[in-house]
Design a protein around this motif. Sequence first.
Motif, short mmCIF file in Angstrom:
data_model
loop_
_atom_site.label_atom_id
_atom_site.label_comp_id
_atom_site.label_asym_id
_atom_site.label_seq_id
_atom_site.Cartn_x
_atom_site.Cartn_y
_atom_site.Cartn_z
N LYS A 328 0.81 -1.20 0.00
CA LYS A 328 0.00 0.00 0.00
C LYS A 328 0.86 1.26 0.00
N ASP A 329 0.53 2.18 -0.91
CA ASP A 329 1.19 3.49 -1.02
C ASP A 329 2.66 3.40 -1.40
N LYS A 333 5.13 6.46 -1.63
CA LYS A 333 6.05 6.65 -0.52
C LYS A 333 7.44 6.10 -0.79
N GLY A 408 5.09 1.65 5.07
CA GLY A 408 4.22 1.47 3.93
C GLY A 408 4.86 0.90 2.70
N ASP A 617 -2.24 -0.44 11.04
CA ASP A 617 -2.22 -0.33 9.59
C ASP A 617 -0.92 -0.94 9.09
N ALA A 619 1.47 -2.85 5.75
CA ALA A 619 1.74 -2.70 4.31
C ALA A 619 0.88 -3.64 3.47
#
Length: 814
Positions: A328-329, A333, A408, A617, A619
């Motif tokens: 994710k992201d 990032k 992330g 949260d 990855a």
Amino acid sequence: MTLAGSRAWLRGLTALALLLAVFFGTGQPTIADDHRPPGAAEGRNLYDENKESRRYANLLLDHPLLSPITELRMALSNVLFTAGIEAALKEGKGRGEALADAEQMSDEAFVEFRNGASELFDSRQIKLSEKDLNKLASKELTADAKMAWTLKRVPFKDVAPFLNPEVRAELERAGVEQLIALSALNIRKDLHSEDVIDSVKKELGIDAQALTGTSERQQCDECAGHYSPETPTFFVGEYDASVKQMEQLNARIIKLEEQYGKLGPQEVLRRQKLEIEKFQADVKPRNNSTSSLLRRELDKTHDIMKARRAGIADKAATPFTTPKAGPKDTLKKGCSKGGTGSQAPGANAQGLLIMPVARANPCRNEANQGKATPSTGLVDALSLPGAAPGGIDFSSMELRYLSDPGDGSGLQYSFSADRDFMKGDPRTSTGLTAADQTSDAFFVWLALNPTSFWVNLNPNEPDRIVDHRLGQTDAGRIMLEADLRMKKTIGKLIHPKSRTGREFWGRVTGDCMSYRTWILSAPASVHQDGDALYILDAPLDVQMETMYMEARGKAAAAGCPRTDKATEERNEDLFRTLILPKLRHAINYAPEYAELRRVYLARVAAEWYRGLSQSKDTAYGDLVDKGDVTDWQTETDWKPTDTFDRYVDSYSKGEFKVTEEEQRGDGRVYVRTYSYGGVDLSKIAMSKVSNDRFTAEHATLAEDIDRSLNAPSAAGDDTVWLGAPTPRQAAGLGPPEGPLSTGEVTLRLLPVALALLGVLLWWRRRRLNAPGVPSSLRLAATGTHSPPDARSGPSPLRRTAVAKRSRENPHNTS
């Protein structure tokens, strides 16, 4: 002077003249021939042989006798590159200049003037323990070391065709599988490469006779004397003269002395000098030709090795990154815009120090082409010879550490691997496969629901082999293959001709046996430190189906319906106490079950990660139970029915369906038969180790693993850790900023709002104070009117007033 003295003087002078002529007469100064006597040993020309057979695409890299030398060169090249970077940075040079200096320095390992040689030895003749061999194999090259040498295992089958036939036959009879190659490069103006090998042998106490002698340049007659007449020698290019040519030259010199001795020493010397010059004229072109050949081959080999290492580095950087969008992201990032993978671009300062070649990167775009794959412990161990301790058994790689620090971009991870110089598997391909299998299995365990993590080989249930999605993956393949292998292992254990089997059959009662066994998870011993997991122990268990079904609240099907319950329970208890412990030991330690253990450790890590994703949260939290395994499907053409068909074939032929017939006193024949089982990893139990116990029992583990993220980390003599940080960390990037709260957003926007308000007030004041005719805004603000301009008609204010009066008195025409 007597005639005998004159002849001795002439021969000595001739030998000196010959030495000087050959030494000074070669085309270019070399390291190997700075002081050596002329001449060379007889041997086989590998280059000429390969020109005819075309067996090896690259002779120096692919030939089993020459590849140890080439790997030594590459290891030295890496070391020199590191030293070049460090020296350039100390001098204050910039990154680009430092890289150029380091690249030039590393190329010195591949110059043709630095000859390489290698000798093969029978490991049984080397009186060193495996522990000592592991230490020697892990010896690090240094840029300032006087001698560059290395030990390497070579498969016997690869080099057998090059051995003396008698020696080969003896090794085959003894069942030798590995030989040891001791390789070295020469020392300029000091030692030939063969002399370096001799020096190392004396230092290590190795007095064994070499089985072969291989050199890039044909061995000189001095070095040829290191080998017995029965030892085969090999080379790439002819250099100087062969032993036979030297004997012929010596014979001609003696003959000149006999023919012209009566004319006096000066005439003899003159004629001998002419003979030497003629000899030199024949040798010089051959030396120059071989130097050119080696220069060309070494340059080509160096380029190929760098490209290969770059490809390996790229592959070694991909575990625990998803093939499509990545974590994710990640693109926001970790990677620059337009990247295509999940690995962050660039390299940190440490990465610069040990990466000798720019490598492809799955995250880079046109703007960052040429940046190197960031350096990690796993990348270095697999792509850089000499960067990791020697003797690594890549087949023993197991995931023992996993962490999601929350940036992330991916995960931190570390594999443990055994060090076994003689028996381990040092192939890079094995390490890449182990890492990929673990990573793919981890994502499969995340994507699928745990209720589908089972396989079942039962000839009566061809439609219930494996979950259809799990059956598309290597994790499913490995579980099914392990189930089949378990049945074969049991067949060997209970075979009547084996020691255990004889005891087993001697104690079994009744007419029938039907034992179904299941491979299950045993409680895993783990330690959690925040967002990090240490897997300390993760054994697999084996249970009889009666226990397996009982734990699930079900009753096992009767395997032998006609056998009374007491007899069946006695036989099962015998199997459980005699066979099951040996089976359990094999599944947890035997090499043939290594893949199962590997994917099971990934299962333990995935189960922990599922829980972590519920509390924070992560990855890859979005992948949990999505049910899509498209990205991790097996790349082979294997299908679950392939294993099932092999199982049915083996079962039908009786490979593990063991039947024992005994003639009893009553004349009847009793038949006992073994049956089937499966693998079930749907449930994972974990036993958590406290901080105090972890610190007491694993005092250095956390430090070893931390080091392994950036470079291979040896833990004692038996284990090495190979890890990697997250892609962002590997790229030298800090943690990304997390989502902002409403208050943080307000505080960040407040200065912007105040600035805009200030600009608006300034603009309004400027308009009000402007010189010349007052604007309508100023007139409205001050309540005054300016005289109307006759040419332009009424002002806007005046028009408004007139219009107003007209609306109040529509009949007014004035």
